[in-house]
Design a protein around this motif. Structure first.
Motif, mmCIF file in Angstrom:
data_model
loop_
_atom_site.group_PDB
_atom_site.id
_atom_site.type_symbol
_atom_site.label_atom_id
_atom_site.label_comp_id
_atom_site.label_asym_id
_atom_site.label_seq_id
_atom_site.Cartn_x
_atom_site.Cartn_y
_atom_site.Cartn_z
ATOM 1 N N TRP A 124 -4.687 10.003 -1.936
ATOM 2 C CA TRP A 124 -4.840 9.502 -3.127
ATOM 3 C C TRP A 124 -4.321 7.885 -2.141
ATOM 4 O O TRP A 124 -2.211 8.505 -2.365
ATOM 5 C CB TRP A 124 -4.494 9.970 -4.455
ATOM 6 C CG TRP A 124 -4.805 9.159 -4.927
ATOM 7 C CD1 TRP A 124 -5.080 7.776 -5.276
ATOM 8 C CD2 TRP A 124 -3.824 9.704 -6.656
ATOM 9 N NE1 TRP A 124 -5.223 7.312 -7.045
ATOM 10 C CE2 TRP A 124 -3.873 8.540 -7.142
ATOM 11 C CE3 TRP A 124 -2.917 11.003 -7.125
ATOM 12 C CZ2 TRP A 124 -3.892 7.796 -8.468
ATOM 13 C CZ3 TRP A 124 -2.557 10.116 -8.370
ATOM 14 C CH2 TRP A 124 -3.094 9.415 -9.708
ATOM 15 N N SER A 125 -4.428 7.353 -2.654
ATOM 16 C CA SER A 125 -3.049 6.079 -2.164
ATOM 17 C C SER A 125 -3.398 4.798 -2.886
ATOM 18 O O SER A 125 -4.392 4.650 -3.893
ATOM 19 C CB SER A 125 -3.550 5.310 -0.940
ATOM 20 O OG SER A 125 -4.792 5.089 -0.561
ATOM 21 N N VAL A 126 -2.690 4.417 -3.353
ATOM 22 C CA VAL A 126 -2.549 2.804 -4.222
ATOM 23 C C VAL A 126 -2.088 1.142 -3.613
ATOM 24 O O VAL A 126 -1.704 1.994 -2.420
ATOM 25 C CB VAL A 126 -2.243 2.419 -5.778
ATOM 26 C CG1 VAL A 126 -2.118 3.651 -6.427
ATOM 27 C CG2 VAL A 126 -0.362 3.200 -5.035
ATOM 28 N N TYR A 152 -9.497 7.203 -3.398
ATOM 29 C CA TYR A 152 -9.440 8.616 -3.660
ATOM 30 C C TYR A 152 -10.369 9.657 -2.735
ATOM 31 O O TYR A 152 -11.431 9.238 -2.978
ATOM 32 C CB TYR A 152 -8.981 9.355 -5.055
ATOM 33 C CG TYR A 152 -9.006 10.653 -5.168
ATOM 34 C CD1 TYR A 152 -7.803 11.234 -4.823
ATOM 35 C CD2 TYR A 152 -9.732 12.265 -5.086
ATOM 36 C CE1 TYR A 152 -7.077 12.413 -5.177
ATOM 37 C CE2 TYR A 152 -9.463 13.770 -5.040
ATOM 38 C CZ TYR A 152 -7.896 14.168 -4.592
ATOM 39 O OH TYR A 152 -7.973 15.028 -5.116
ATOM 40 N N ASP A 158 1.199 -1.449 -0.108
ATOM 41 C CA ASP A 158 -0.392 0.452 0.139
ATOM 42 C C ASP A 158 0.996 1.344 -0.207
ATOM 43 O O ASP A 158 1.626 1.465 1.113
ATOM 44 C CB ASP A 158 -0.828 -0.032 1.847
ATOM 45 C CG ASP A 158 -1.959 -1.222 1.401
ATOM 46 O OD1 ASP A 158 -3.064 -1.237 0.335
ATOM 47 O OD2 ASP A 158 -1.833 -2.223 1.918
ATOM 48 N N ASN A 168 -11.110 -0.827 -9.006
ATOM 49 C CA ASN A 168 -10.261 -2.375 -8.209
ATOM 50 C C ASN A 168 -10.243 -3.261 -9.421
ATOM 51 O O ASN A 168 -11.336 -3.428 -10.224
ATOM 52 C CB ASN A 168 -9.652 -2.401 -6.898
ATOM 53 C CG ASN A 168 -11.363 -4.000 -6.646
ATOM 54 O OD1 ASN A 168 -11.877 -4.808 -7.941
ATOM 55 N ND2 ASN A 168 -12.581 -3.706 -5.979
ATOM 56 N N THR A 223 -7.382 1.819 -6.022
ATOM 57 C CA THR A 223 -6.166 2.530 -5.912
ATOM 58 C C THR A 223 -8.006 3.691 -5.421
ATOM 59 O O THR A 223 -8.868 3.594 -5.716
ATOM 60 C CB THR A 223 -5.919 3.929 -7.038
ATOM 61 O OG1 THR A 223 -5.763 5.150 -6.489
ATOM 62 C CG2 THR A 223 -7.766 3.288 -8.575
ATOM 63 N N TRP A 273 -13.632 5.259 -5.741
ATOM 64 C CA TRP A 273 -11.902 3.509 -5.944
ATOM 65 C C TRP A 273 -12.384 2.486 -7.230
ATOM 66 O O TRP A 273 -13.716 2.534 -7.877
ATOM 67 C CB TRP A 273 -11.916 3.266 -4.402
ATOM 68 C CG TRP A 273 -13.002 1.618 -4.606
ATOM 69 C CD1 TRP A 273 -13.317 0.393 -4.749
ATOM 70 C CD2 TRP A 273 -14.878 2.099 -3.274
ATOM 71 N NE1 TRP A 273 -14.268 0.268 -5.433
ATOM 72 C CE2 TRP A 273 -15.537 0.869 -3.863
ATOM 73 C CE3 TRP A 273 -14.922 2.775 -3.178
ATOM 74 C CZ2 TRP A 273 -16.545 0.145 -3.472
ATOM 75 C CZ3 TRP A 273 -16.634 3.226 -2.696
ATOM 76 C CH2 TRP A 273 -16.670 1.412 -2.406
#
Length: 744
Positions: free
Chosen positions: A441-443, A497, A434, A508, A495, A506
């Motif tokens: 914002w993360s992925v 946001y 992660d 995926n 991801t 999100w």
């Protein structure tokens, strides 16, 4: 009132959702909206989407959090766990209302069910995972919608993790529960349940122990008639349930903790009623008293689980788990003929008989997870594995006695094998990362590699074993067993946001894998008469010539959620594709090289009109299609192997000492490519509780308007097995439940 037939009414349901802008569960939680000083849904931590606890707001996937209030409400209204979750989780299919959850899928595909992270699924796909624990012992349920690569085989539709109750304080605490339920149709229309728990401890050790005992009698439909017993997957009429559970938490140090859980679960049918078919099975079946059998429907399970958590393991968090599970499933007598089967063997006399199987699974498993965190990056990795051993037998009843009694009297005369023994071993390694690109914002992404090995025993087709036992043959060729290895790589990428503090979007993509039921697939053969009463094998489904293929699913989704003090909403659109089709036909598993796609929308919207009034709606629109092997066109999958769309709604009132809730659930009709239809239906329930000076009282009315309907499983069974009268499993008519609960 019947739900209208439809193909895939996106427009109708979307319009309903918009009109209900004042109206379903919180995006991550199905609980009543908490006061503003309580934790928001964003702060709820779940493990169902990863191997380590993670905040729902950071998960790029659809997660439903069924909290203790929702579980308790369902339990106090007399619902089974399958019914409770179907009401609360949009993408979970309608429940059969009985022992089985066969065909109750998540997003149209099979689901992985766990208790405290221990899988309830086995190599033999017996659909009783939700008949595994009483709701009295459940703290919450975490549900991940959509394929999961993190958990490996069995989770192509999603994951359900049942979290059990634990001791919450050192003080000695008791909880008592007594309940009764009836439709007032006869003296045999009445259920009751008793439950008692005790918990407590000290600053180092805390524990909880509980015992639940429940007993049901006859179940009656809306017309006051006893419903047809489910002789295929199992009803819950005249059933006794015991759920004994204990757990203990030991704080070894400030950073180390041990958790132990043990459970004995028994759900056994002792019914005096069966299906009478007339002398020599000469008439249409009817429910009649006088049924006796050496074997009836039952489930027994022993579960032992140990967990170790170390928050400071060489600068990482360590989570380790070891578990043991032993299950024993029995079935009620079913009517068969020695010539019945997908191969239709030739050269046999056609002898009718009654038989019932017993199927056992023993599973050892382990899981490990290590979590390492840096400033913006975290890494979760580990290994897991299991050893699963399956065996079975089939008792055959005296044909003359069974035939003369019309199927009511069944005394064992001999036993044969039912399915070949199967041993499944699995070992997997995974890594999940992660990364926070910004504060908003993360992925995340990961990969799992799983190696599975199926070992199938040599086996003589069970129909041939019956012929030999009846004296119609002296011997038969063996269908050779053997080994098959599967190496599966699965990945996920997603991801999320955060648009602001209350909403996020999100997307995926994730892969899932499912290995079809090996026991039900292998061990079938076509035989012919040979010399000296020997039966010669002509054709077989064996592991060497018809190796069972695994099914990999690619799943894609886009979602949005928002949560404020007054309104919460979550929705996701998804599409999943596999290159294999697994279906059930008669009593066999059929696997084809045929593309299958499932797509849909799930959503839930809840709105607090005032501090006391809340309304809501949830829904799931789903369609399952297979690609024709002749025309190459996508066609609607047959009704026996596809999910139906559904809609639920509620209106609730909450104050300090009194709550009331009116809720409905509707299954929408579905017609397949051949014009066969599953008819929709709507049930409405009313649940109310009131606090007394000591404890509280709950009264509920289920199926308030006495809807007359055949359950979704009953309709599917008629299609799969081909007999309307025999498998017309009706839903229960109006019933009233009264119960008392006290914590002290």
């Amino acid at each position: 009132m019947k739900a209208p037939s439809n193909c895939f009414p996106f427009n109708k349901i979307l319009a309903a959702l918009l009109v209900a802008g004042v109206t379903a569960p919180t995006f991550a939680s199905t609980e009543t909206k908490p006061p503003k000083n309580q934790k928001s849904a964003d702060e709820k931590m779940v493990v169902v989407a990863s191997r380590a606890p993670k905040s729902i707001s950071e998960i790029p996937a659809t997660v439903w959090y069924v909290d203790s209030e929702a579980i308790e409400r369902g339990n106090r209204s007399g619902k089974t766990l399958g019914e409770i979750l179907a009401q609360e989780v949009p993408s979970l299919d309608m429940s059969s209302g009985a022992r089985t959850n066969f065909g109750q899928n998540l997003r149209g595909r099979p689901m992985l069910v766990m208790i405290d992270g221990v899988s309830m699924n086995s190599s033999r796909g017996i659909s009783r995972q939700l008949d595994s624990i009483d709701p009295f012992n459940i703290q919450r349920v975490e549900v991940l919608s959509g394929a999961s690569s993190i958990y490996g085989a069995g989770a192509t539709g999603g994951v359900i993790n049942i979290v059990t109750k634990k001791a919450e304080a050192e003080e000695l605490t008791f909880e008592s529960f007594v309940s009764g339920q009836s439709g007032f149709n006869s003296s045999e229309d009445g259920d009751f349940k008793l439950a008692q728990s005790v918990s407590g401890g000290n600053e180092k050790v805390k524990g909880r122990a509980a015992v639940v005992y429940g007993k049901t009698q006859g179940l009656y439909d809306a017309n006051g008639k006893m419903v047809v017993p489910d002789m295929t997957q199992g009803s819950l009429q005249f059933n006794e349930t015991v759920d004994a559970m204990g757990n203990m938490t030991v704080d070894v140090s400030e950073t180390k903790k041990l958790n132990f859980t043990a459970q004995y679960y028994s759900s056994q049918q002792k019914s005096p009623y069966g299906l009478y078919r007339g002398p020599n099975y000469s008439q249409s079946p009817e429910v009649r008293k006088g049924f006796e059998s050496d074997r009836q429907m039952g489930t027994k399970r022993v579960l032992i689980n140990a967990e170790y958590v170390d928050e400071a393991f060489f600068g990482q968090q360590l989570l380790a788990q070891v578990s043991y599970r032993n299950e024993d499933y029995t079935y009620s007598p079913g009517y068969l003929r020695v010539s019945q089967g997908s191969f239709d063997p030739s050269g046999n006399s056609d002898v009718a008989y009654m038989s019932a199987s017993q199927q056992k699974s023993e599973v050892f498993s382990f899981k490990t997870a290590l979590v390492k965190k840096w400033n913006a990056f975290s890494l979760t990795y580990g290994v897991d594995g299991y050893h699963d051993r399956f065996s079975s037998n089939q008792t055959v009843y005296d044909p003359a006695k069974s035939a003369a009694s019309g199927g009511l009297s069944n005394k064992s005369v001999f036993s044969t094998g039912r399915y070949p023994g199967v041993q499944t071993d699995s070992l997997a390694a995974y890594v999940q990362g992660d990364y926070a690109i910004t504060d908003a914002w993360s992925v995340s992404g990961g990969y799992r590699f799983q190696s599975m090995k199926n070992k199938v025993d040599d086996f003589v087709d069970y129909r041939e074993q019956v012929k030999i036992a009846f004296g119609q043959a002296n011997s038969a060729d063996v269908i050779k067993g053997g080994d098959a290895t599967y190496d599966i790589g699965l990945f996920n990428l997603g991801t999320v946001y955060k648009l602001n503090d209350i909403s996020s979007v999100w997307g995926n993509v994730s892969q899932g894998f499912d290995l079809p039921d090996a026991a039900k697939y292998y061990g079938q053969g076509k035989y012919k008469n040979g010399a000296n009463g020997h039966r010669e094998l002509v054709k077989s489904y064996d592991i060497n010539t018809a190796t069972l293929k695994g099914v990999k699913t690619n799943s894609y989704e886009l979602g949005y959620r928002i949560d404020t003090a007054d309104i919460s909403f979550q929705t996701a659109a998804y599409y999943s594709l596999s290159d294999q089709t697994i279906s059930k036909n008669n009593y066999q598993v059929v696997v084809k090289d045929q593309d299958t796609r499932i797509y849909g929308i799930e959503a839930a919207l809840a709105y607090y009109i005032t501090q006391n009034w809340d309304v809501g709606v949830n829904g799931h629109l789903v369609e399952t299609e297979t690609k024709s092997q002749t025309s190459g066109k996508w066609e609607k999958t047959d009704i026996g192997n596809a999910s139906n769309s559904k809609v639920g709604a509620w209106l609730g009132w909450n104050e300090s000492i009194y709550t009331a809730r009116l809720q409905s659930q509707t299954m929408l009709s579905r017609t397949d490519e051949k014009g066969k239809t599953l008819n929709g239906y709507t049930t409405v329930d009313f649940v109310t509780t009131v606090d007394l000076p000591v404890g509280n009282l709950a009264i509920s009315i289920n199926n308030l308007f006495n809807e007359d309907y055949t359950t979704v499983w009953g309709q599917k069974a008629q299609h799969l097995y081909g007999d309307k009268a025999l498998y017309n499993y009706k839903g229960r008519g109006r019933t009233v439940s009264i119960n008392y609960q006290v914590r002290y």
